[in-house]
Write a protein that holds these residues in place. Sequence first.
Motif, PDB file in Angstrom:
ATOM      1  N   ALA A 165       0.854  -1.200   0.000  1.00  0.00           N
ATOM      2  CA  ALA A 165       0.000   0.000   0.000  1.00  0.00           C
ATOM      3  C   ALA A 165       0.883   1.240   0.000  1.00  0.00           C
ATOM      4  N   LEU A 166       0.823   1.995  -1.092  1.00  0.00           N
ATOM      5  CA  LEU A 166       1.646   3.211  -1.209  1.00  0.00           C
ATOM      6  C   LEU A 166       0.914   4.379  -0.547  1.00  0.00           C
ATOM      7  N   ASP A 167       0.844   4.344   0.780  1.00  0.00           N
ATOM      8  CA  ASP A 167       0.137   5.408   1.492  1.00  0.00           C
ATOM      9  C   ASP A 167       1.089   6.572   1.749  1.00  0.00           C
ATOM     10  N   PHE A 168       1.409   7.287   0.658  1.00  0.00           N
ATOM     11  CA  PHE A 168       2.297   8.443   0.721  1.00  0.00           C
ATOM     12  C   PHE A 168       1.532   9.666   0.217  1.00  0.00           C
ATOM     13  N   VAL A 208      -8.736 -10.410  -1.241  1.00  0.00           N
ATOM     14  CA  VAL A 208      -7.660  -9.429  -1.109  1.00  0.00           C
ATOM     15  C   VAL A 208      -7.746  -8.905   0.322  1.00  0.00           C
ATOM     16  N   THR A 209      -6.704  -9.169   1.117  1.00  0.00           N
ATOM     17  CA  THR A 209      -6.860  -8.928   2.548  1.00  0.00           C
ATOM     18  C   THR A 209      -5.802  -7.997   3.146  1.00  0.00           C
ATOM     19  N   LYS A 231      -0.406  -0.754  -4.387  1.00  0.00           N
ATOM     20  CA  LYS A 231      -1.766  -0.201  -4.290  1.00  0.00           C
ATOM     21  C   LYS A 231      -1.681   1.327  -4.202  1.00  0.00           C
ATOM     22  N   ILE A 232      -2.421   1.996  -5.090  1.00  0.00           N
ATOM     23  CA  ILE A 232      -2.544   3.456  -5.038  1.00  0.00           C
ATOM     24  C   ILE A 232      -3.924   3.761  -4.484  1.00  0.00           C
ATOM     25  N   VAL A 279      -2.584  -7.145   1.354  1.00  0.00           N
ATOM     26  CA  VAL A 279      -2.240  -5.731   1.189  1.00  0.00           C
ATOM     27  C   VAL A 279      -1.473  -5.312   2.439  1.00  0.00           C
ATOM     28  N   VAL A 280      -0.230  -4.896   2.248  1.00  0.00           N
ATOM     29  CA  VAL A 280       0.633  -4.580   3.386  1.00  0.00           C
ATOM     30  C   VAL A 280       1.154  -3.152   3.249  1.00  0.00           C
TER      31      VAL A 280
END
Length: 233
Positions: free
Chosen positions: A8-11, A176-177, A32-33, A208-209
């Motif tokens: 997960a690209l949480d930027f 998808v977890t 992931k975006i 999803v990490v």
Amino acid sequence: MNKDVIIALDFPGKAETLDFLGQFTGRKPFVKIGMELYYAEGPEIVRAIKTRGHRIFLDLKLHDIPNTVKRAMAVLSRLDVDMVNVHAAGASAMMRGALEGLTRPDGTRPLLIAVTQLTSTDQAALQKELLIDVPMEETVLRYAKNAAESGLDGVVCSPLEAQGVKARCGASFLTVTPGIRFADGDAGDQKRVMTPERAGQGGSDYIVVGRPITQAADPAAAYARCLREFLGA
Ligand code: C5P
């Protein structure tokens, strides 16, 4: 079906994101975006990451009337992403519209998955605010079934629900977890977590990490560990 780890690209923006991805010199991770990055940078960030050779899950969770979702999905299909999603709460006509919009003229399309219940929704909110008077697990399984019958490829769900979803919707229906943590890691704000290893044994197709990799001292090493544990390789 290929099991994989999705980072997960949480930027907040492009610079941080591309700096982060620059650390992966070997295998290019599936990423992931989400809304934050997409709304900050627009379709250009998708193209920039795609050009670098990554598979992309565009996590925008569409939920609107069927015609609007269909038209929006037609736009997203042209971005050449690999996976997109909708809220199953939009119901079957919306999910079928999404599928139609997503299918390119040559018949190909990204994977389409549905969010069942957000993990931030608890039983009390379900009953008192949404007026849904059945146990959470039953709504998750029913929403998953609706998604399967609408022709979708799978759902986002808790790793704890993955086996139940497979039992109801079939082994090839994708799970998808998120909510994944290393055994020696910090859970942060995630309430119900599972290790990559147990998720791999328990019916998750994609995990999803986010923070266990993005906040690690050595993200490439954390990613490699995650892959190893999840795939049991
Ligand atoms: O940092 P962490 O591993 O908790 O990140 C998980 C990712 O999965 C985040 O991008 C979060 O928004 C997403 N997600 C989640 N729970 C859901 C749906 C999505 O954690 N039910």
